[in-house]
Design a protein around this motif. Structure first.
Motif, mmCIF file in Angstrom:
data_model
loop_
_atom_site.group_PDB
_atom_site.id
_atom_site.type_symbol
_atom_site.label_atom_id
_atom_site.label_comp_id
_atom_site.label_asym_id
_atom_site.label_seq_id
_atom_site.Cartn_x
_atom_site.Cartn_y
_atom_site.Cartn_z
ATOM 1 N N GLN A 1 -1.489 8.894 11.556
ATOM 2 C CA GLN A 1 -0.040 8.943 11.356
ATOM 3 C C GLN A 1 0.521 10.334 11.636
ATOM 4 O O GLN A 1 1.669 10.471 12.034
ATOM 5 C CB GLN A 1 0.313 8.565 9.917
ATOM 6 N N LYS A 2 -0.293 11.357 11.393
ATOM 7 C CA LYS A 2 0.201 12.736 11.491
ATOM 8 C C LYS A 2 0.055 13.336 12.890
ATOM 9 O O LYS A 2 0.615 14.384 13.169
ATOM 10 C CB LYS A 2 -0.546 13.625 10.487
ATOM 11 N N ASP B 1 1.078 16.344 15.752
ATOM 12 C CA ASP B 1 1.511 17.625 15.176
ATOM 13 C C ASP B 1 0.494 18.235 14.226
ATOM 14 O O ASP B 1 0.313 19.454 14.178
ATOM 15 C CB ASP B 1 2.846 17.452 14.446
ATOM 16 N N ARG C 1 1.677 9.611 20.995
ATOM 17 C CA ARG C 1 1.138 10.431 19.896
ATOM 18 C C ARG C 1 -0.375 10.556 19.960
ATOM 19 O O ARG C 1 -0.932 11.606 19.615
ATOM 20 C CB ARG C 1 1.518 9.833 18.538
ATOM 21 N N GLU D 1 10.147 0.250 11.571
ATOM 22 C CA GLU D 1 9.448 0.881 12.694
ATOM 23 C C GLU D 1 10.316 0.889 13.953
ATOM 24 O O GLU D 1 10.184 1.777 14.802
ATOM 25 C CB GLU D 1 8.136 0.148 12.985
ATOM 26 N N ILE E 1 12.672 6.393 14.409
ATOM 27 C CA ILE E 1 11.521 7.058 15.023
ATOM 28 C C ILE E 1 11.204 8.291 14.187
ATOM 29 O O ILE E 1 12.061 9.164 14.011
ATOM 30 C CB ILE E 1 11.811 7.475 16.477
ATOM 31 N N SER E 2 9.987 8.333 13.643
ATOM 32 C CA SER E 2 9.548 9.461 12.802
ATOM 33 C C SER E 2 10.561 9.776 11.700
ATOM 34 O O SER E 2 10.875 10.939 11.431
ATOM 35 C CB SER E 2 9.305 10.713 13.664
#
Length: 340
Positions: free
Chosen positions: A24-25, A28, A189, A283, A287-288
């Motif tokens: 999920q992270k 970044d 991602r 979702e 977005i984010s």
């Protein structure tokens, strides 16, 4: 000349906990989480902290080993992602491993050993898938993919991405075009990040750019992973895969599916019988965490679609490549016969 690649492991067993790469992270933050309870494992799978059919199966297997005293959690974990068949395959395999255990300690030991064995086998399986797939490509080919069927979705190498790692080791110079994979952006991602970590030539495109990119960049082939493959070769994979298959057919570009035998569900006759998971509407609405749509707009959010077998040029497994009558070849495969 050979090159190595370095991509973090997605799942590791730590005796009293499971360590996972928190997908999920990414990209970044590279964060690892410790899962110590069945709820931790369930949440990690549902929220896509760990994802990819093989990695889900491995995590659930270790989750069952964590809770050896509570074998009833098998159904609980199995319900976390209904489309990926590797999940139930791994849990069933662990259940069989303790049928003759005479104590809780023996059961836990058997479960841990079996889960580790699944992980070890998956790495070799993925390497063989990559080796078989690599013969389909030549130096300089431009190949498109969607979602993330890579090293972080498996034990190592991946399925659809495995040939790219092996090509890198052999300096074959394949160029990858990765679709972003809305709405959760696994392509942008995860796949873009992972391939860059491995020093592999990758270009990111939005999903809506696929047709134009196929034409303008002279795409040589499309290769994708799978979450479940029916008896007739119909394939469930990340939403957007079906569209790529239609486009590939229109441009006369080969469309390949790469998956281990554990992804086949021979109890399911066709794609019409594969359950399609629908996910949280948020979702799509954001977005984010940033809202991109009206709060109350209705949303249809299927996580997967079904690609009919007649749009698939070949199904690549650890045992070889199927290219003809899929139902017949899949039967041969599960009778232990080698495919071409």
């Amino acid at each position: 000349m050979t090159h190595s690649f370095a991509v973090p492991r997605s799942v590791e067993w730590k005796e009293t906990a499971i360590t996972i790469l928190n997908q999920q992270k990414l990209p970044d933050v590279t964060e690892y989480l410790e899962l110590t309870t069945k709820e931790d494992v369930f949440d990690a799978i549902v929220t896509l902290k760990v994802r990819g059919a093989p990695a889900i199966g491995i995590t659930a297997a270790f989750g069952l080993a964590l809770a050896a005293k509570d074998i009833d959690i098998k159904q609980y974990l199995n319900s976390s992602r209904p489309t990926a068949i590797n999940l139930s395959w791994a849990l069933e395999r662990l259940s069989h491993s303790i049928e003759n255990a005479i104590s809780v300690n023996e059961a836990k030991t058997n479960l841990v050993h079996e889960a580790i064995q699944i992980q070890v086998e998956d790495e070799e399986t993925c390497r063989m898938i990559g080796q078989n797939a690599l013969q389909l490509f030549k130096k300089g080919d431009r190949i498109m993919t969607i979602c993330n069927a890579g090293s972080i979705a498996t034990s190592r190498y991946g399925t659809a991405l495995a040939p790219f790692y092996l090509a890198k080791q052999k300096d074959l110079g394949l160029h990858i075009y990765a679709c972003e994979t809305r709405p959760v952006l696994q392509g942008s991602r995860l796949t873009a990040w992972e391939l860059m970590q491995g020093g592999i030539d990758v270009t990111l495109i939005t999903d809506s750019m696929a047709a134009h990119t196929m034409k303008e960049k002279q795409i040589s082939a499309v290769i994708v992973g799978a979450d479940r493959i029916a008896k007739n070769g119909d394939t469930a994979n990340k939403i957007g895969t079906y569209g790529l298959a239609i486009l590939a057919n229109a441009f006369d570009i080969p469309f390949f599916v790469a998956a281990p035998l554990s992804t086949f569900d021979t109890k399911v006759k066709s794609g019409a019988d594969i359950p399609i998971e629908e996910r949280d509407p948020e979702e799509v609405r954001q977005i984010s965490g940033v809202r991109t749509a009206p709060t109350d707009v209705p949303v249809f959010n299927p996580a997967f679609d079904i690609t009919p077998h007649d749009l698939i040029s070949g199904i690549i497994t650890e045992k070889g490549i199927m290219t003809g009558s899929y139902e017949e070849e899949i039967e041969q495969l599960f009778r232990g016969e080698k495919v071409h």
